[in-house]
Design a protein around this motif. Sequence first.
Motif, PDB file in Angstrom:
ATOM      1  N   ASN A 178      24.530   5.650  -8.130  1.00 50.28           N
ATOM      2  CA  ASN A 178      23.287   5.759  -7.378  1.00 50.28           C
ATOM      3  C   ASN A 178      22.105   5.900  -8.320  1.00 50.28           C
ATOM      4  OD1 ASN A 178      24.173   6.029  -4.424  1.00 50.28           O
ATOM      5  ND2 ASN A 178      25.472   7.502  -5.465  1.00 50.28           N
ATOM      6  N   ILE A 179      21.010   5.262  -7.965  1.00 43.30           N
ATOM      7  CA  ILE A 179      19.792   5.345  -8.745  1.00 43.30           C
ATOM      8  C   ILE A 179      18.618   5.543  -7.806  1.00 43.30           C
ATOM      9  CG2 ILE A 179      20.696   3.884 -10.608  1.00 43.30           C
ATOM     10  CD1 ILE A 179      19.060   1.584  -9.448  1.00 43.30           C
ATOM     11  N   VAL A 180      17.475   5.876  -8.373  1.00 42.88           N
ATOM     12  CA  VAL A 180      16.209   5.900  -7.641  1.00 42.88           C
ATOM     13  C   VAL A 180      15.274   4.926  -8.332  1.00 42.88           C
ATOM     14  CG1 VAL A 180      14.251   7.273  -6.875  1.00 42.88           C
ATOM     15  CG2 VAL A 180      16.530   8.298  -6.955  1.00 42.88           C
ATOM     16  N   ILE A 181      14.758   3.952  -7.570  1.00 43.66           N
ATOM     17  CA  ILE A 181      13.817   2.964  -8.096  1.00 43.66           C
ATOM     18  C   ILE A 181      12.400   3.498  -7.907  1.00 43.66           C
ATOM     19  CG2 ILE A 181      13.000   0.586  -7.936  1.00 43.66           C
ATOM     20  CD1 ILE A 181      15.698  -0.120  -6.644  1.00 43.66           C
ATOM     21  N   LEU A 182      11.601   3.477  -8.972  1.00 46.25           N
ATOM     22  CA  LEU A 182      10.224   3.935  -8.921  1.00 46.25           C
ATOM     23  C   LEU A 182       9.295   2.775  -9.266  1.00 46.25           C
ATOM     24  CD1 LEU A 182      12.030   6.376 -10.547  1.00 46.25           C
ATOM     25  CD2 LEU A 182       9.984   7.621  -9.867  1.00 46.25           C
ATOM     26  N   ILE A 183       8.195   2.649  -8.508  1.00 45.91           N
ATOM     27  CA  ILE A 183       7.208   1.590  -8.730  1.00 45.91           C
ATOM     28  C   ILE A 183       5.829   2.234  -8.751  1.00 45.91           C
ATOM     29  CG2 ILE A 183       6.306  -0.613  -7.918  1.00 45.91           C
ATOM     30  CD1 ILE A 183       8.899  -0.970  -6.336  1.00 45.91           C
ATOM     31  N   ASP A 184       5.063   1.967  -9.829  1.00 44.00           N
ATOM     32  CA  ASP A 184       3.734   2.569  -9.930  1.00 44.00           C
ATOM     33  C   ASP A 184       2.660   1.599  -9.449  1.00 44.00           C
ATOM     34  OD1 ASP A 184       3.184   0.746 -11.956  1.00 44.00           O
ATOM     35  OD2 ASP A 184       3.490   2.182 -13.577  1.00 44.00           O
TER      36      ASP A 184
END
Length: 907
Positions: free
Chosen positions: A549-555
Motif C-alpha cells: 500500500n502507498i499514498v500518492i501525493l500531488i502538489d
Amino acid sequence: MLLLIVSVAGIIFNNVLALHQQQAGVHDWNKRLFGELKYIQVQDQTIFYQNTNNQHGIIEKSTGFMYSYNLGQVKQRNTYTMCDSYNYVRYEPNQQIVQLYNEGYSVLTEGEIIDQIDHCLIGLNGEFILIYGQTIFSTFNNKFTKKFDHQIIHAGYIFDVPVVVLQKQTEICIYQIRESIQQNYCVQSLNNGKIYEFGNTLVYKDEKFAYHLKEKSAKPLDIELIKKLDRFIGLTQTLVINEKSKKQIVNLDGQIEYELNQDEHVIQNLETQKYYYTLKQKDNELIIVTFDRDTKQHHSEMIELETKTSILNAFLIDQNKKQFLIQYKDLQTVLVDNKGIRWTTEQSLISIDTVFYEKYENQEQTHKNTYYESLEKHGTNNPLFLVQNIVSRILNEVRDLQEVATHFIDNLGKEKVQTREMEQTYGLKQKVYFLTTYGTLLCYDTQELSLLIKLQINNQDKSFKLVAHHQIEQYIPQQFSSNLIRHFDSNDAKPTHVLFYYSNEKKRLNTFVLDLQHGIIQQVASQSSNNILWTIPYRVEGGPGQHHNIVILIDEENNIFTYPKHDSLNTKEIILYRNDNGVLKGYKLFNNQLVNIWTINMKDEILIIRSSYHVGEENPRVAIWDDRKVIFKLIDQSNFAVLTSDGDKLKLFIINAKTGKIIFQSVQSEADFNQPINLVFDEHQVFVTYYNKAQMMFEIWTVEIYHAKIEVSFIKMLENYYFTKTPIITNYYKADFESFFLQQVYGCPLGIKYLGMSRTLKSLTKKNLLIITTSGQLHSLDRNLVSTRRREKADQPILEYSLQSAELPPYQYQLPINFLNMLTYHQTFEIEKFSIESTNLESSALLLVYGSDIFFTRIAPDKTYDMLLDNFNYNALIATTVLIVIATKVLSRLVKSSKQVKQFYLN
C-alpha cells in the motif's frame, strides 16, 4: 446431562441480562472545555476565565461529581463576564437578556444588548460599563451608548479609572470613561500591538514601539528591553526577560532583581507584592519555589506529575493553600495545591484536527482440544490411535463441560463484565483517537472515558498544519524507513496511520507514522514541497496473494510522489478535480502522468464542493422496494455537487468528474448568506440547507437521482439484471442517458448550523440526517421525511410506473419535529461538526460531536434490523428457558421409565 442443560440455561440468562443492561443503560458522555487560558479571576470556589478565543466561562475548583472526568469542566460558557472580584454580568444571547449582579444580587435588567459581551468594567460611580464589539454601553444616570469606528483592543483600568484603548491606522488612543467618554491622548503605533496590565497602569508594545500608559500621558520604553519580554508580573511592576541562557526579573529601567533558569516559569501574582512564585517541570516532578522579596529566602516543594512538555502558563488561585492552575504547552491543565494534584484535564481537545477509531480485540482463554488435533494429524481411522482418541475425547468433553460451568459460576452477578464483553464483540465499545492542532494524540475508551494513550508529535513548529490522515495496511518492521517498499501477505499487514503535515512558510512536508500497537509516533520523512492538493491511498498488487500500500501525493505544480517512495508507479485511471480560483478543472492520473481533461469556468462564487464518494461505502444498496415495484437509485461515485452564490440566489450543479458534464442544475432564491449553508451528497441524494429570508426559516432542499427504468415484473427484472450479458448501465459520454432528477424543498423549524449523514457497516439499513442546530443541540431527522417522492396530496392516485411513493406520507412544506429524536436531550453544547463510526451491528453507530464541547452517544436509526425492541419481554424469555429445562428433565425420566417397563414385559 442435567449439569450441561443448567449451564447453558445460565449462560442464556446471563446474556439476556447483559443485553438488557446494554440496551437500557445510558452511554452518553460529554466534555465541556475551556481551552488555552488568557486571564482568570477567582471568587470562592469559582474560577471566572477568558481564553485566547475570547470565550468567557466558569470553572468550579472542586466539584461533587462522582466521576473524575467531570472535574475541571466548564460549568457555564459565554453567559458570565466578571467586572471585578464582586461584580459580574450574566446574559443569555439567544434570549437577548442582560442581568447585572452586585455581590450576587440582580441590580438591573436590560433587553438591549444581544451580542457577546467582550469586557465589563465598573465605573467611578458604581455603574456597569459593557463593551461588545466596537460599542460601549454604560448604566450611568440615563445610560449612554457609543459606537466607535475603530477596533477596541483593550478595556481595563488606569488607577481605578475605566479606560479603553482604540487601534487607529497609525496610532493607539486612550479614552477615559467617567460621566462620558473622553479621549485622553494618542501615541504612534503599528497595527499588531498588545496591551498588558502593569500594576495600576498599562504597557503597550508592538514590533517598533513600546509605552508605559498612564492616566494623562505615555512614557516611551526601551524597545530592545521589551523585545526580550517573557511576561509581566502584576502588582510588583516588574517583568521577566530572556537574557541568553537565563531569565531575569527586572523593572522598566532594566535593573535586575532576581535571576532564574530558562526552564523556570514565573507566575503573574495579582494578590501580593511580597512573593515571587516560580514553577519548574523536571522529568516527572513539578517543583514550586517561593521567593520572599524581603528576606531573599527560597522555599521549595515537589509534586509528582507526569508530563513530557514544558509549562505554557500558570495562575495563582489561592495563596494560603499554595494552589496553582497550570497549563502545559500540550494544554494539559492541572490544579495543584499543598496536598497534591486536585484534578487534571486535556484541554487540547478544544481544537481537533481529526478523529478515528480502533476496535478492541477480544481474547478468549480456551484450551486446545487434543482429540481433534489427533484426528487431524493421524487420520480418523488409524487403529494405532483408536484407544488414545477415545480417552482424549472423553477427557476433552469433561474439560469443556467444566469450563462452561466455571464460566457460568464466575459470571453470576457480573452483568457489567458480560456487558463489556458483548459491547466489545459488537463494536459498541471502541477506542477513539483525537489528533489535536496542538500535536497531541489522545486515546479514550468510548464507554468508560478513561485516557488510554497520550502521545506527542514533536520536531515541528506551529506553522505545520495537518494536510491528510490515511489508514493503510502496511508491514511495520522494528525500525521505520521512509524508503520502505515491501510486498506482504494479508496476514502480515497491520493497519497503519500515516499523517502528512505541511508548512506553507517553510515549504516543507513532514510525514509521521502512528504505531498504535506499541504506542509510537515517529517521523519517517521530511522533504521540500509545494502546497499539497491531493493525497490518495492506493493498493499496488504484487505476486499471487501479495500487495503493498502507498499514498500518492500531488502538489500544486502537479509534481507526483508517494509514501513509501515508489519510483515505478503504474496506476489505473484515477479521476481528480479541484477549484482553481473559480475555475473547475478535471484531471486524469494514469501511469504517473496527470493530464487535464476538462475545464469549467464558473461565473458565480463557489461556496462548497462535495463528492458522492465516501470511503467504506463503495457498495451501497441500489434498489428500493416500494409498493410492489422496484425503483433503482442512480449512484455514480464519480459525481460531485457544487454550490454557488449569485446575489440572493443559491445555485446547485451536479457534475460528472469523468467528463466534466453538468448533468443537473437548479436555483433557489431568497437565500441569506450570513447564515450557515450546508451541502451533503450521499448515494443518489443531495441535501442543501440554507436560511430563506422570505419564509423566515431554514429550508432543506433535496435532489434525488433515479434510473428511468422501473420494474413491476419480477421475471423481467431477472431477465434484465441477472440473465443478460449487457446489464443496464449509465454512460455519461452519451447525451441521452436515462435518468430522472427529482427535487423538493422543506421548511425546517430548527436552525441548521451543520448537516451530516449517519452511516452503517454495509449501507443496508436506514441512514438519517444529523443536524447540529444553531442553539447547540443535535437532532436526528428521518430522511424519508425530506424525500422528493412524497406525493402532493393524500388522495392522489399513484401510477404504475410513477416514482412517487404510496408508503411515504403526503407532502407538507413544514417538517414535523419529534423532540424525542433530539440526541442531546435538553442539553446545549458549543459544537461544530461530528465524527461517526460504524459498529459490527448494521443498525448501530458511534457518534461523536465536537467543538468547544464534546458529546458522545450511540445511534440506531434502524434498531429493529438486528437488535431487540426496548419493550422486549425478557421475563417471558427467561420463563420459557426455565420451562424447557424442566420439561427436558421430566421427559428424560418418562423415557427412562418407559424403557424399564418395556424391558419388564420382554423378560
